[in-house]
Design a protein around this motif. Structure first.
Motif, PDB file in Angstrom:
ATOM      1  N   LYS A  17      -0.236  -6.979  -1.239  1.00 25.38           N
ATOM      2  CA  LYS A  17       0.980  -6.023  -0.920  1.00 25.38           C
ATOM      3  C   LYS A  17       2.409  -6.248  -0.751  1.00 25.38           C
ATOM      4  O   LYS A  17       3.156  -7.136  -1.664  1.00 25.38           O
ATOM      5  CB  LYS A  17       1.163  -4.624  -0.820  1.00 25.38           C
TER       6      LYS A  17
ATOM      7  N   PHE B 238      -1.257  -3.930  -8.575  1.00 25.10           N
ATOM      8  CA  PHE B 238      -0.204  -3.743  -7.018  1.00 25.10           C
ATOM      9  C   PHE B 238      -0.992  -1.976  -6.703  1.00 25.10           C
ATOM     10  O   PHE B 238      -0.938  -2.301  -4.851  1.00 25.10           O
ATOM     11  CB  PHE B 238       1.414  -2.971  -7.122  1.00 25.10           C
TER      12      PHE B 238
ATOM     13  N   ARG C 253      -3.274  -4.095   1.661  1.00 26.10           N
ATOM     14  CA  ARG C 253      -1.836  -3.592   1.867  1.00 26.10           C
ATOM     15  C   ARG C 253      -1.422  -5.629   1.838  1.00 26.10           C
ATOM     16  O   ARG C 253      -0.226  -5.536   1.918  1.00 26.10           O
ATOM     17  CB  ARG C 253      -1.555  -3.325   3.925  1.00 26.10           C
TER      18      ARG C 253
END
Length: 335
Positions: A125, A117, A122
């Motif tokens: 995630k 993670f 982005r």
């Protein structure tokens, strides 16, 4: 005459009568016979495509069965209007199955590398957060009859995964899957209408026959994998004990047919185990991989009961990768 309660009760009564006359799970199995035949004759080619073989079929089929059972519990149950009272223990039973299934999945997927993670982009995630949010929401929505229901189910799922990931050893494929299957069948029997298995607890002969069969096959699998043949019991004593066990097992079957009771079902399953364990202990040896053959049949029956043809297909794939011999001749000594 047009009272809302009377209309709903009439509709439910009509649905119950239709369900009892034509058990849905049985007719799903009948309609799936062409699929099962195709899996039997073309299963080898399919396994080559997905990378399965005779060496890994046990672990792959077991893990897939547990994952599908977990998804079935979350997505298929949830008709809270059929819960018979506010003190029902069914949500707790479902939570136990969710926890055990999650432990099995977590322990068997310990080698699977989870997404990093911290170093993920982005978009990755957001994808990871979204996927976990959907999964946890599904578990939460599976039990909304009380305020603590979502907490119970989500806690059982997350706790099971953490315990499984932290465990030193993997949960044994056949033992773990047999435990999940038996617990799921017990939950179905506790309130059949909750899982659309039967209505208002009234089961037909077809319902009862399949429940008795799956109890017998799971008991045989557990006995074969945990009891070692040694010829320990003398023949004169063995014959008397065997007939006594048979009589008690038949009595349990009769009581179960009359009562459809969960304690009686568990007692019947235990007596099957005692009967089979006694036969195994008295014998000098067991046929090659007979426990896996019976386990593949148990998978097929479980898939039929839960209206999941995929699990029945997994049982067929398992069966075609086992040694071929006359199963009845090799296994009738258990009875």
């Amino acid at each position: 005459m047009f009272d809302n309660t009377m209309i709903v009760q009439s509709a439910v009564s009509a649905f119950n009568n239709a369900a009892l006359a034509a058990p849905a799970f049985f007719w799903w199995a009948v309609l799936s016979i062409p699929l099962f035949a195709m899996v039997y004759f073309c299963g080898g080619a399919f396994m080559e495509r997905i990378g399965w073989n005779a060496r890994n079929i046990k672990s792959r089929a077991s893990l897939t069965t547990v994952i599908l059972t977990l998804a079935w519990l979350v997505l298929f149950g949830g008709n809270y209007g059929v819960l018979r009272d506010n003190a029902t223990v069914l949500p707790f039973m479902v939570a136990v199955i969710v926890f055990v299934s999650s432990v099995f999945i977590g322990s068997n997927l310990k080698k699977l590398k989870l997404p990093q993670f911290r170093v993920a982009a982005r978009s990755q995630k957001l994808g990871i957060i979204g996927a976990w949010a959907v999964i946890l929401a599904a578990f939460g929505l599976s039990d909304i009859h009380t305020w603590w229901g979502p907490i119970l189910q989500i806690g059982a799922f997350v706790g099971g995964l953490l315990v499984g990931r932290a465990a030193r050893n993997e949960m044994r494929p056949i033992a773990g899957t047999a435990l999940v299957m038996l617990a799921t069948v017990v939950a179905i029997l506790m309130q059949p209408e909750f899982f659309r298995f039967g209505q208002l607890g009234a089961l037909t002969a077809i319902h009862l026959i399949f429940l008795i069969l799956i109890a017998g096959f799971i008991s045989a699998v557990v006995a074969l994998r945990n009891v070692k043949p040694s010829g320990f019991i003398r023949r004169s004593a063995f014959i008397k004990l065997k007939w006594l066990a048979r009589f008690i097992a038949i009595l349990c079957i009769a009581l179960f047919v009359l009562t459809e009771s969960v304690p009686v079902f568990l007692g019947m399953t235990f007596m099957f185990f005692v009967l089979f364990a006694m036969s195994i202990k008295h014998s000098e040896s067991t046929p090659e991989r007979i426990d896996e053959k019976l386990f593949s049949i148990a998978l097929g029956l479980f898939g039929i009961i839960t209206t999941m043809p995929v699990i029945t297909a997994l049982g067929i794939l398992y069966w075609i990768n086992l040694p071929r011999y006359d199963l009845w001749q090799k296994s009738k000594y258990l009875l």
